[in-house]
Write a protein that holds these residues in place. Structure first.
Motif, short mmCIF file in Angstrom:
data_model
loop_
_atom_site.label_atom_id
_atom_site.label_comp_id
_atom_site.label_asym_id
_atom_site.label_seq_id
_atom_site.Cartn_x
_atom_site.Cartn_y
_atom_site.Cartn_z
N TYR A 71 -16.28 22.33 9.30
CA TYR A 71 -14.83 22.18 9.25
C TYR A 71 -14.48 20.70 9.16
N PHE A 72 -13.54 20.38 8.29
CA PHE A 72 -13.12 19.00 8.16
C PHE A 72 -11.61 18.95 7.99
N THR A 73 -10.98 18.07 8.74
CA THR A 73 -9.55 17.87 8.59
C THR A 73 -9.28 16.37 8.66
N LEU A 74 -8.17 15.96 8.09
CA LEU A 74 -7.81 14.55 8.05
C LEU A 74 -6.31 14.43 8.20
N GLN A 75 -5.89 13.40 8.89
CA GLN A 75 -4.46 13.11 8.99
C GLN A 75 -4.23 11.72 8.40
N ILE A 76 -3.34 11.68 7.41
CA ILE A 76 -2.98 10.39 6.81
C ILE A 76 -1.50 10.43 6.51
N ASN A 77 -0.82 9.35 6.87
CA ASN A 77 0.61 9.26 6.61
C ASN A 77 0.82 9.10 5.11
N PRO A 78 1.69 9.88 4.49
CA PRO A 78 1.88 9.78 3.04
C PRO A 78 2.63 8.52 2.62
N THR A 79 3.15 7.78 3.59
CA THR A 79 3.85 6.53 3.28
C THR A 79 3.28 5.41 4.15
N ALA A 80 2.79 4.35 3.51
CA ALA A 80 2.30 3.17 4.22
C ALA A 80 3.36 2.09 4.08
N LEU A 81 3.80 1.53 5.20
CA LEU A 81 4.93 0.60 5.22
C LEU A 81 4.47 -0.81 5.60
N PHE A 82 4.83 -1.80 4.77
CA PHE A 82 4.49 -3.20 5.00
C PHE A 82 5.75 -4.04 4.92
N GLU A 83 5.93 -4.98 5.86
CA GLU A 83 7.09 -5.88 5.84
C GLU A 83 7.04 -6.78 4.62
N ASP A 84 5.85 -7.33 4.34
CA ASP A 84 5.66 -8.10 3.11
C ASP A 84 4.22 -7.89 2.67
N GLY A 85 3.88 -8.40 1.51
CA GLY A 85 2.55 -8.16 0.94
C GLY A 85 1.41 -8.86 1.64
N HIS A 86 1.72 -9.79 2.58
CA HIS A 86 0.67 -10.55 3.24
C HIS A 86 0.42 -10.12 4.67
N SER A 87 1.35 -9.44 5.29
CA SER A 87 1.21 -9.08 6.70
C SER A 87 0.64 -7.67 6.87
N ALA A 88 0.21 -7.40 8.09
CA ALA A 88 -0.33 -6.07 8.41
C ALA A 88 0.78 -5.04 8.33
N GLY A 89 0.42 -3.85 7.90
CA GLY A 89 1.39 -2.76 7.80
C GLY A 89 0.85 -1.48 8.40
N SER A 90 1.71 -0.52 8.55
CA SER A 90 1.39 0.76 9.17
C SER A 90 0.85 1.72 8.13
N ILE A 91 -0.39 2.18 8.34
CA ILE A 91 -0.99 3.10 7.37
C ILE A 91 -1.37 4.44 8.01
N GLU A 92 -1.76 4.48 9.24
CA GLU A 92 -2.03 5.68 10.04
C GLU A 92 -3.00 6.67 9.39
#
Length: 172
Positions: A71-92
Motif C-alpha cells: 500500500y502506498f499513499t502520498l499527501q502533497i499540497n496542489p499549490t506551493a506558495l512562495f513570497e518571492d522567487g528567492h525565499s523559502a515557500g510552503s510546499i507540504e
C-alpha cells in the motif's frame, strides 16, 4: 418387407434420440437444481501461513500484512506558495506513517521540464514543509509536476514512480 425394416429402424432411432435428449435434459436439470454444496476455497500461496493450520484468522492476518506492504499513499499540497522567487515557500509533502516505502520528490516546470526542487529521501512518517527552489522564479503562477520516486526500504532500489500536478505561485 425391406420397407417395414427401414420404417422400424427409423422408429427405433427416433426413440433412442428422444431418450438421449431426455437423459441430457434430466442431467442438466439435476445439475442446476442440486449443485454441490461444498465450496472449494482457492488460496494463493502468498497468503498461506508458513507452518501450521491455515485458519481463517491467520489467512486474514497474512493477507493484511501483504496488503500493508504493498500500500502506498502520498499527501502533497496542489499549490506551493512562495513570497518571492528567492525565499523559502510552503510546499507540504507528506510520506504518511502508513507507508513502508521511502520516497524522493522532484518538482519540475511543465513548460520547460526544468527541475526546480528535489527533496532527497523522505521516509515514512516524515514531511517537508518549507523549501527553497533551486532556480529562482519571477512573480507568477507556474504549472508544475511532482515526480514521486518510490524506493524499497531495504535495498534502496527504485520500485516505482508516480506523478502529481501542482501549481507554483510566486507572489512578488
Amino acid at each position: 418387407m425391406e420397407q417395414t425394416n427401414q420404417t422400424e429402424k427409423k422408429e427405433q432411432r427416433k426413440w433412442v434420440l428422444w431418450l438421449l435428449l431426455l437423459a441430457v435434459l434430466a442431467g442438466g436439470i439435476g445439475y442446476y437444481f442440486y449443485p454441490s454444496k461444498e465450496a472449494v476455497p482457492l488460496i494463493s500461496a502468498d497468503l498461506l501461513p508458513e507452518a501450521g493450520d491455515a485458519t481463517d484468522q491467520r489467512l486474514a492476518e497474512r493477507a493484511q500484512e501483504i496488503a500493508d506492504a504493498n500500500y502506498f499513499t502520498l499527501q502533497i499540497n496542489p499549490t506551493a506558495l512562495f513570497e518571492d522567487g528567492h525565499s523559502a515557500g510552503s510546499i507540504e509533502i507528506v510520506n504518511p506513517g502508513t507507508n513502508v516505502y521511502p520516497i524522493a520528490v522532484d518538482i519540475s516546470l511543465l513548460s520547460s521540464g526544468e527541475v526546480i526542487y528535489s527533496s532527497g529521501a523522505i521516509y515514512p512518517n516524515q514531511f517537508v514543509e518549507n523549501v527553497n527552489l533551486t532556480t529562482p522564479l519571477a512573480k507568477g503562477e507556474y504549472p508544475a509536476k511532482a515526480t514521486i520516486n518510490i524506493y524499497d526500504p531495504e535495498t534502496k532500489e527504485k520500485q516505482g514512480v508516480t506523478e502529481a500536478e501542482l501549481t507554483i505561485i510566486v507572489k512578488n
